[in-house]
Structures are given as structure tokens and as C-alpha cells.
Scaffold this motif. Structure first.
Motif, PDB file in Angstrom:
ATOM      1  N   ILE A  94       0.711  -1.306   0.066  1.00  0.00           N
ATOM      2  CA  ILE A  94       0.018   0.199  -0.053  1.00  0.00           C
ATOM      3  C   ILE A  94       1.026   1.305   0.123  1.00  0.00           C
ATOM      4  CG2 ILE A  94      -1.516   1.324   1.427  1.00  0.00           C
ATOM      5  CD1 ILE A  94      -3.139  -1.069   0.563  1.00  0.00           C
ATOM      6  N   ASP A  95       0.559   2.179  -0.624  1.00  0.00           N
ATOM      7  CA  ASP A  95       1.187   3.628  -0.635  1.00  0.00           C
ATOM      8  C   ASP A  95       0.950   4.384   0.453  1.00  0.00           C
ATOM      9  OD1 ASP A  95       2.252   2.998  -3.189  1.00  0.00           O
ATOM     10  OD2 ASP A  95       1.204   4.254  -4.199  1.00  0.00           O
ATOM     11  N   ALA A  96       2.101   4.979   1.034  1.00  0.00           N
ATOM     12  CA  ALA A  96       1.869   5.800   2.214  1.00  0.00           C
ATOM     13  C   ALA A  96       0.709   6.718   2.301  1.00  0.00           C
ATOM     14  CB  ALA A  96       3.202   6.289   2.623  1.00  0.00           C
ATOM     15  N   ASP A  97       0.499   7.356   0.849  1.00  0.00           N
ATOM     16  CA  ASP A  97      -0.330   8.487   0.797  1.00  0.00           C
ATOM     17  C   ASP A  97      -1.909   8.012   1.043  1.00  0.00           C
ATOM     18  OD1 ASP A  97      -0.658   7.132  -1.561  1.00  0.00           O
ATOM     19  OD2 ASP A  97       0.329   8.972  -2.610  1.00  0.00           O
ATOM     20  N   LEU A  98      -2.229   6.754   0.925  1.00  0.00           N
ATOM     21  CA  LEU A  98      -3.662   6.074   1.070  1.00  0.00           C
ATOM     22  C   LEU A  98      -4.506   6.652   0.159  1.00  0.00           C
ATOM     23  CD1 LEU A  98      -3.988   5.727   5.151  1.00  0.00           C
ATOM     24  CD2 LEU A  98      -2.898   3.943   3.405  1.00  0.00           C
ATOM     25  N   THR A  99      -4.012   6.661  -1.013  1.00  0.00           N
ATOM     26  CA  THR A  99      -4.744   7.429  -2.249  1.00  0.00           C
ATOM     27  C   THR A  99      -5.586   6.387  -2.806  1.00  0.00           C
ATOM     28  OG1 THR A  99      -2.798   7.377  -3.607  1.00  0.00           O
ATOM     29  CG2 THR A  99      -3.491   9.506  -2.746  1.00  0.00           C
ATOM     30  N   VAL A 100      -5.540   5.117  -2.613  1.00  0.00           N
ATOM     31  CA  VAL A 100      -6.347   4.065  -3.103  1.00  0.00           C
ATOM     32  C   VAL A 100      -7.327   3.723  -1.718  1.00  0.00           C
ATOM     33  CG1 VAL A 100      -6.476   1.564  -3.500  1.00  0.00           C
ATOM     34  CG2 VAL A 100      -5.019   3.231  -4.828  1.00  0.00           C
ATOM     35  N   THR A 133      -0.423  13.750 -17.563  1.00  0.00           N
ATOM     36  CA  THR A 133       0.964  13.249 -17.960  1.00  0.00           C
ATOM     37  C   THR A 133       1.301  11.906 -17.431  1.00  0.00           C
ATOM     38  OG1 THR A 133       1.799  14.853 -16.532  1.00  0.00           O
ATOM     39  CG2 THR A 133       2.204  15.220 -18.826  1.00  0.00           C
ATOM     40  N   ARG A 134       0.848  11.535 -16.032  1.00  0.00           N
ATOM     41  CA  ARG A 134       1.144  10.301 -15.528  1.00  0.00           C
ATOM     42  C   ARG A 134       0.283   9.245 -16.189  1.00  0.00           C
ATOM     43  NH1 ARG A 134       1.027  11.906  -9.210  1.00  0.00           N
ATOM     44  NH2 ARG A 134       1.012   9.767  -8.770  1.00  0.00           N
ATOM     45  N   LYS A 135      -0.990   9.672 -16.249  1.00  0.00           N
ATOM     46  CA  LYS A 135      -1.940   8.618 -16.952  1.00  0.00           C
ATOM     47  C   LYS A 135      -1.460   8.304 -18.571  1.00  0.00           C
ATOM     48  CE  LYS A 135      -6.037  10.742 -15.920  1.00  0.00           C
ATOM     49  NZ  LYS A 135      -7.564  10.680 -15.899  1.00  0.00           N
ATOM     50  N   ASP A 204      -7.478   8.534  -5.906  1.00  0.00           N
ATOM     51  CA  ASP A 204      -7.340  10.062  -5.888  1.00  0.00           C
ATOM     52  C   ASP A 204      -5.991  10.529  -5.615  1.00  0.00           C
ATOM     53  OD1 ASP A 204      -7.966  12.781  -5.993  1.00  0.00           O
ATOM     54  OD2 ASP A 204      -9.645  12.587  -4.743  1.00  0.00           O
ATOM     55  N   ASP A 205      -5.265  10.681  -6.629  1.00  0.00           N
ATOM     56  CA  ASP A 205      -3.779  11.221  -5.925  1.00  0.00           C
ATOM     57  C   ASP A 205      -3.334  12.412  -6.889  1.00  0.00           C
ATOM     58  OD1 ASP A 205      -1.290  10.981  -5.326  1.00  0.00           O
ATOM     59  OD2 ASP A 205      -0.773   9.144  -5.937  1.00  0.00           O
ATOM     60  N   ARG A 206      -3.583  13.450  -6.252  1.00  0.00           N
ATOM     61  CA  ARG A 206      -2.850  14.663  -6.914  1.00  0.00           C
ATOM     62  C   ARG A 206      -1.775  15.281  -6.323  1.00  0.00           C
ATOM     63  NH1 ARG A 206      -9.079  16.694  -6.977  1.00  0.00           N
ATOM     64  NH2 ARG A 206      -9.111  15.096  -5.417  1.00  0.00           N
ATOM     65  N   ARG A 207      -1.465  14.597  -5.339  1.00  0.00           N
ATOM     66  CA  ARG A 207       0.116  15.209  -4.755  1.00  0.00           C
ATOM     67  C   ARG A 207       1.062  14.894  -5.682  1.00  0.00           C
ATOM     68  NH1 ARG A 207       2.930  11.715  -0.135  1.00  0.00           N
ATOM     69  NH2 ARG A 207       3.454  10.003  -1.318  1.00  0.00           N
ATOM     70  N   LYS A 208       2.404  15.637  -5.443  1.00  0.00           N
ATOM     71  CA  LYS A 208       3.392  15.382  -6.231  1.00  0.00           C
ATOM     72  C   LYS A 208       3.971  14.185  -6.084  1.00  0.00           C
ATOM     73  CE  LYS A 208       7.637  18.069  -7.515  1.00  0.00           C
ATOM     74  NZ  LYS A 208       8.497  16.783  -7.317  1.00  0.00           N
TER      75      LYS A 208
HETATM   76 MG   LIG Z   1       0.787   8.501  -4.794  1.00  0.00          MG
END
Ligand SMILES: [Mg+2]
Ligand SMILES: Nc1nc2c(ncn2[C@@H]2O[C@H](COP(=O)(O)OP(=O)(O)OP(=O)(O)O)[C@@H](O)[C@H]2O)c(=O)[nH]1
Length: 237
Positions: A94-100, A133-135, A204-208
Motif C-alpha cells: 500500500i502507498d503511504a499516501d493512502l490514495t487508493v 501526463t502520469r496517465k 484519488d492522487d493529486r499530490r506530487k
Molecule cells: Mg501517490
């Protein structure tokens, strides 16, 4: 029936701003599921207070939170070390930003790991709010992995993935130390005739990003081409 335990692996790089809050959110959620679990925070190279915060969390929750700190860089290396050290058979990254949405992903992933060696949470078949761009770069990489390696996946990122520990252990020493390890593991598992499955996740991941997008893109494409070449030459020999 007793639920199987889960080792949740959280790779971290300079996450001091969110680590404490998000680990507490995960602890509280997992505590309510009544499953045996542990959280393994796996750091290599953070230059902020990430390690100090992770140490404090591990001291506060000695049975639940563990910390892996590595001198060598690379998210794949961080995953590999945590996976080897894990206490339980079901591994969830799991990513630390918990965006999922982990509250949907974790139980579904754990259920599917009963019958699959790898479970891939896909933002592409689910829904995602990420920069264009990421997509776009992900889409190019995905198309090539399908073409060159025959992998039926639409998301190769490191977060929201599940692995059956005993099935991936034989391949861990040979995987890349960067994020390309996900693609390599899926490829190895599929070549071994084992099952992998993809499920939609909401992201929902909009952070850098903590990754440099240009460096990560060049690294991924280079890794894919050299891995494909090695596999093709080996097959032809
Ligand atoms: Mg992220
Ligand atoms: N251990 C370790 N963790 C890292 C490293 N780089 C990034 N991470 C962690 O990997 C996770 C994903 O990083 P993010 O910046 O959220 O990645 P992202 O660009 O949103 O990822 P995508 O889902 O592919 O869009 C986070 O928990 C980061 O802290 C690294 O070099 N080492």
C-alpha cells in the motif's frame, strides 16, 4: 473461521508529513477487521523525519508496526526485504499516501489471494484522478508490456498489490531494485503457470509524486527493453 494474517508493506520515502496520521488510520481499520496483521514500514534513503516517526510508531505498537531501514536505495529493494521479513503469508503493498480506497481493496485482495498468487489493484480499470501526463506515460508502458511480455495488466505501479508470499519468494532475489519489480514478479508468476488477477480500485492522487517522473519513465522503458531482450535471448538459446 479464523481469518488468515496479512503483512501490509508500506514503502516510504520522505513521508514525514503524512506517515503518522496514515499509519494510525490503517491500524484503526485493520484492528476492526479482527485479522492478525502487521504493518511493515520499509524505508530507504529518507532525508526527513520519516525514520524517526516510524521508530516511534513501532515503539508504540510493538506487535503491529515494524520498521525496515536500508542503506541501499530503491523501492524494489525495500519491498524485497520487507517481503522476506514478513510474518504472514498474504502480503499487501500500500502507498503511504493512502490514495487508493484501502477499505475496499484490502479485504477483496485478501480474499483473492486464496486462489491467486498475485492480485493487482488497477486504477485504469477502476477510476482515477491523477495528472494527465502520469496517465499517458502509464498507458504507453502498459501497451508495451502487453506487446513484449504478454502481461494482461493495466496497472504496474507498486501500490495496491497483493502477493502470496511463498509463491513469490523463489523470485525475490532476481527482481529489480526499482519499481520494475512488479512487472518482473507478474511475468515470473505467469511463466510458472500460476494465477494472477486484476481488480479495479478507486484512486484519488493529486499530490506530487515521490518519484521523479522523467527519471522513472526512462528507467521503466529501459528496464522493460533490457528485460525483454534477456528473456528473448534466453529463450532462443
Ligand atoms: Mg501517490
Ligand atoms: N522505500 C522507498 N519507498 C519509496 C521510494 N520512492 C517512493 N516511495 C514510496 O512509494 C509509495 C508511492 O509513492 P508516490 O509518490 O505516492 O507514487 P505515485 O507517483 O503516486 O505512484 P503511482 O501510483 O504510480 O502514480 C509511497 O509510499 C512513497 O513514499 C523509494 O525510493 N524507497
Amino acid at each position: 473461521m479464523k481469518l488468515a494474517g496479512i503483512s501490509i508493506i508500506i514503502p516510504v520515502y520522505n513521508e514525514a508529513a503524512i506517515l503518522g496520521v496514515n499509519v494510525r488510520r490503517l491500524l484503526s481499520y485493520m484492528g476492526r477487521t479482527r485479522r492478525p496483521f502487521e504493518l511493515i514500514i520499509s524505508d530507504n534513503g529518507s532525508t526527513d523525519r520519516t525514520v524517526e516517526i516510524a521508530r516511534r510508531l513501532a515503539a508504540e505498537h510493538p506487535k503491529r508496526v515494524r520498521l525496515v531501514t536500508l542503506a541501499k536505495r530503491g523501492v524494489g529493494y525495500a519491498f524485497k526485504t520487507a517481503a522476506k521479513a514478513a510474518r504472514y503469508e498474504k502480503l499487501i503493498s500500500i502507498d503511504a499516501d493512502l490514495t487508493v480506497d484501502y477499505r475496499s481493496f484490502i479485504p477483496e485482495c485478501a480474499r483473492l489471494l486464496e486462489t491467486n498468487s498475485i492480485v493487482v489493484g488497477s486504477k485504469t480499470v477502476g477510476s482515477q484522478r491523477r495528472p494527465f501526463t502520469r496517465k499517458l506515460l502509464s498507458a504507453g508502458f502498459i501497451a508495451l508490456t502487453r506487446l513484449m511480455l504478454g502481461i494482461r495488466l493495466t496497472d504496474h505501479s507498486i501500490g495496491a498489490k497483493g502477493y502470496r508470499r511463498k509463491d513469490i519468494l523463489p523470485f525475490l532475489s532476481g527482481i529489480d531494485s526499482g519499481s520494475f519489480y512488479v512487472t518482473m514478479l507478474v511475468y515470473r508468476i505467469s511463466k510458472a503457470g500460476k494465477r494472477y488477477v486484476e481488480i479495479p480500485v478507486v484512486c484519488d492522487d493529486r499530490r506530487k509524486s515521490k518519484f521523479s517522473i522523467s527519471r522513472e519513465t526512462a528507467y521503466r522503458f529501459k528496464s522493460l527493453v533490457s528485460f525483454w531482450l534477456r528473456e528473448t535471448l534466453e529463450y532462443a538459446a
